[in-house]
Design an enzyme around this catalytic site. Structure first.
Site, mmCIF file in Angstrom:
data_model
loop_
_atom_site.group_PDB
_atom_site.id
_atom_site.type_symbol
_atom_site.label_atom_id
_atom_site.label_comp_id
_atom_site.label_asym_id
_atom_site.label_seq_id
_atom_site.Cartn_x
_atom_site.Cartn_y
_atom_site.Cartn_z
ATOM 1 N N ASP A 35 78.851 42.452 50.625
ATOM 2 C CA ASP A 35 79.678 43.565 51.090
ATOM 3 C C ASP A 35 79.584 43.791 52.591
ATOM 4 O O ASP A 35 78.720 43.250 53.253
ATOM 5 C CB ASP A 35 79.197 44.847 50.404
ATOM 6 C CG ASP A 35 79.893 45.033 49.069
ATOM 7 O OD1 ASP A 35 80.718 44.189 48.721
ATOM 8 O OD2 ASP A 35 79.597 46.036 48.394
ATOM 9 N N LYS A 57 85.912 45.451 52.631
ATOM 10 C CA LYS A 57 87.267 45.998 52.453
ATOM 11 C C LYS A 57 88.312 45.250 53.264
ATOM 12 O O LYS A 57 89.409 44.994 52.807
ATOM 13 C CB LYS A 57 87.300 47.483 52.827
ATOM 14 C CG LYS A 57 86.719 48.362 51.748
ATOM 15 C CD LYS A 57 87.803 48.917 50.838
ATOM 16 C CE LYS A 57 87.255 49.338 49.487
ATOM 17 N NZ LYS A 57 86.311 50.460 49.556
ATOM 18 N N MET A 172 79.119 58.854 52.622
ATOM 19 C CA MET A 172 80.581 58.741 52.745
ATOM 20 C C MET A 172 81.214 60.086 53.102
ATOM 21 O O MET A 172 82.310 60.403 52.658
ATOM 22 C CB MET A 172 81.183 58.238 51.422
ATOM 23 C CG MET A 172 80.709 56.858 51.038
ATOM 24 S SD MET A 172 81.385 56.305 49.468
ATOM 25 C CE MET A 172 80.299 57.111 48.313
HETATM 26 N N1 SAH Z 1 74.872 51.713 47.893
HETATM 27 C C1 SAH Z 1 74.740 52.237 49.227
HETATM 28 C C2 SAH Z 1 75.750 53.321 49.505
HETATM 29 C C3 SAH Z 1 77.168 52.849 49.482
HETATM 30 S S1 SAH Z 1 78.299 54.115 49.869
HETATM 31 C C4 SAH Z 1 73.313 52.729 49.444
HETATM 32 O O1 SAH Z 1 72.550 52.824 48.493
HETATM 33 O O2 SAH Z 1 72.948 52.952 50.601
HETATM 34 C C5 SAH Z 1 78.543 53.850 51.582
HETATM 35 C C6 SAH Z 1 77.922 54.970 52.393
HETATM 36 O O3 SAH Z 1 76.527 54.783 52.489
HETATM 37 C C7 SAH Z 1 78.380 55.038 53.817
HETATM 38 O O4 SAH Z 1 79.613 55.713 53.940
HETATM 39 C C8 SAH Z 1 77.275 55.824 54.454
HETATM 40 O O5 SAH Z 1 77.385 57.195 54.166
HETATM 41 C C9 SAH Z 1 76.068 55.307 53.703
HETATM 42 N N2 SAH Z 1 75.391 54.229 54.426
HETATM 43 C C10 SAH Z 1 75.147 52.992 53.991
HETATM 44 N N3 SAH Z 1 74.424 52.288 54.902
HETATM 45 C C11 SAH Z 1 74.219 53.124 55.927
HETATM 46 C C12 SAH Z 1 73.532 53.025 57.171
HETATM 47 N N4 SAH Z 1 72.901 51.908 57.541
HETATM 48 N N5 SAH Z 1 73.516 54.103 57.980
HETATM 49 C C13 SAH Z 1 74.125 55.237 57.639
HETATM 50 N N6 SAH Z 1 74.783 55.389 56.482
HETATM 51 C C14 SAH Z 1 74.829 54.367 55.641
#
Ligand code: SAH
Length: 502
Positions: A35, A57, A172
């Site tokens: 991803d 995406k 998000m």
């Molecule tokens: N499965 C992922 C989340 C996916 S949803 C997890 O467990 O982290 C995607 C959201 O995750 C983004 O919009 C943001 O809010 C957050 N996110 C993921 N990686 C991030 C990062 N390195 N820094 C800040 N936010 C992050």
């Protein structure tokens, strides 16, 4: 034969935050589907022979994408492939992990799930925020901010969320930040409730913003904070100023270009990264074996008794020499009781690492003149010396030694050239605001200088040089050396940078 799908969490960004179990599977997989949020450095390190499919995406239509990914996974597994489905953070935290596994189940594809460190819990840690703290916060609520909180039929009970008295973590949430903060205030949360936004958390380019519920939206807009970001809400945010550790490392967010040959840049890249820097690799040299001298070299290796002093003037020379020794079945014992002279720290370390041999002669200054002086001190015990070096180098040293009556032969083992991709890599980052560029040899500088467009670019940077020979070249081309390593070595450069010369 049936394949299998591993649904794997890649962690939040810092490539060290992936599990050992995940790494093992990535090494044995046939295909990796990854991803957008997976750190590209994790993908880069996966062996070339493993197929990699990007499923971010971009390039995928929003609604068909999930269906398409599901189908690809099933088709590959049916062909007997081991598929690693790699997702940012943890696959089951807003990662559509369950949807994908249900699909696999429907098609009777065997699967395993490997949890990852979720951004929800790790980004606050990298911001210095304890998500729980005795007496301050005894619960954590993780919420998706994807849903418009002003719509009537929300699946989130915003009233309950506003009254947990614990820490709220929103993923998000940047697109709806205004509505989310308004809603929380409307439901009874204090306007002054501390908020921290962690953008690109756990990466070295992580940025954080401290604000409060009332001002969060305005401040984010003003300072350009956007996705991906974790929003942390609650009193625990107040600990940040005391517990900050990631953003206080000496090189946090400093952008540094390194120009060494790719296979040699790992150590310096890792060290700079650990100090907090954002490192760009633009290798401007690569090492090519000198075919011309191979025959002669093998003759020398086989008649080793003719020489009693071996001289290396670069770590590259040692590496190339070792490869040749290996190839024809010799090892460190080849050196026997011959004396070995090296030009400096890096060469000395390389000799120790590759051959487990300590150098006998190392000059105080890492330049040819000093090396010659030091060798001359051992003149009485040298019958015949050989210098292994790069093509078109070694002339000063041999001249000085010959003048003092030392019988010396010179054998160039390799030459240096500019890699094809250097220009492309430079063009990719030419508009970034870079702080430093490091040159570890005259040729790294000259080759970089010769790329179209670097002349003006170089004027804007602080140039770091590994030692006097490199500095001399840089100055000859009309550039200022901001810093020259006193130890004429990578570790010398790192020591300087660590001391926060910035
Ligand atoms: N499965 C992922 C989340 C996916 S949803 C997890 O467990 O982290 C995607 C959201 O995750 C983004 O919009 C943001 O809010 C957050 N996110 C993921 N990686 C991030 C990062 N390195 N820094 C800040 N936010 C992050």
């Amino acid at each position: 034969m049936k394949g299998k799908v591993y649904l794997i969490g890649a962690g939040p960004g810092d490539k060290g935050l992936i599990t050992q179990k995940a790494v093992k599977i990535l090494e044995k997989a046939d295909v990796i589907i990854y991803d957008r949020l997976v750190n590209p450095d994790i993908i880069k390190e996966i062996p070339q022979n493993i197929e990699k499919i990007y499923s971010g995406k971009k390039g995928w239509k929003k609604h068909t994408s999930q269906e398409k990914i599901n189908k690809i996974m099933v088709n590959l597994a049916k062909k007997g492939k081991i598929v690693a489905r790699l997702k940012g953070g943890d696959p089951f935290v807003f990662g559509r992990g369950a949807e994908e596994t249900l699909y696999l189940k429907k098609y009777k594809i065997p699967f395993e799930i490997i949890p990852g460190i979720t951004s929800a819990l790790s980004c606050p840690v990298y911001a210095g925020i304890p998500i729980t703290h005795r007496g301050i916060s005894s619960s954590i609520t993780i919420i998706t901010g994807n849903e418009d909180p002003s719509k009537k039929e929300s699946s989130i009970n915003w009233n309950a969320v506003a009254h947990t008295r614990g820490t709220l973590i929103i993923l998000m949430g940047m697109m709806n930040l205004n509505k989310i903060t308004e809603r929380l205030i409307k439901e009874g949360m204090a306007q002054e409730t501390p908020v921290c936004i962690v953008m690109e958390g756990t990466h070295n380019h992580q940025k954080t913003l401290i604000t409060n519920l009332k001002d969060a939206y305005r401040d984010c807009k003003k300072q350009g904070f956007k996705q991906p970001a974790v929003i942390v809400i609650g009193s625990v945010v107040n600990f940040k100023k005391d517990l900050e550790w990631f953003e206080t490392r000496p090189l946090h967010q400093k952008k540094i270009i390194i120009t060494r040959a790719l296979h040699q840049s790992e150590e310096i890249k890792d060290s700079l990264t650990d100090l907090g820097a954002v490192v760009y690799e633009i290798p401007s040299i690569e090492i090519i074996d000198s075919n011309k001298s191979r025959k002669k070299l093998y003759k020398i290796i086989k008649n080793s008794s003719s020489y009693d002093l071996i001289i290396f003037t670069s770590a590259n020379g040692i590496e190339v020499f070792k490869n040749h020794l290996d190839r024809i079945g010799y090892d460190s014992r080849w050196f026997g009781d011959k004396k070995i002279a090296v030009i400096g720290e890096a060469t000395k370390d390389k000799l120790l690492n590759e051959f487990k041999i300590k150098a006998d002669i190392i000059p105080e200054d890492y330049i040819s003149e000093s090396l010659a002086k030091e060798i001359i001190k051992h003149k009485h015990s040298v019958r015949k010396a050989i210098l292994f070096c790069a093509e078109r180098t070694g002339e000063i040293l041999t001249r000085l030694l010959k003048k003092k009556g030392i019988d010396i032969e010179i054998l160039p083992l390799y030459r240096i050239r500019k890699p094809k991709q250097t220009k492309k890599l430079f063009y990719r980052i030419r508009n970034e605001k870079i702080d430093y560029i490091i040159f570890t040899s005259p040729s790294t500088f000259i080759n970089f200088f010769n790329i179209n467009g670097t002349r003006q670019f170089l004027k804007k940077l602080k140039i770091i040089s590994i030692g006097p020979i490199t500095s001399k070249t840089i100055r000859r081309y009309g550039y200022k050396v901001y810093l020259e390593s006193k130890k004429h070595s990578i570790s010398g450069i790192l020591q300087f940078l660590c001391r926060g010369i910035v």
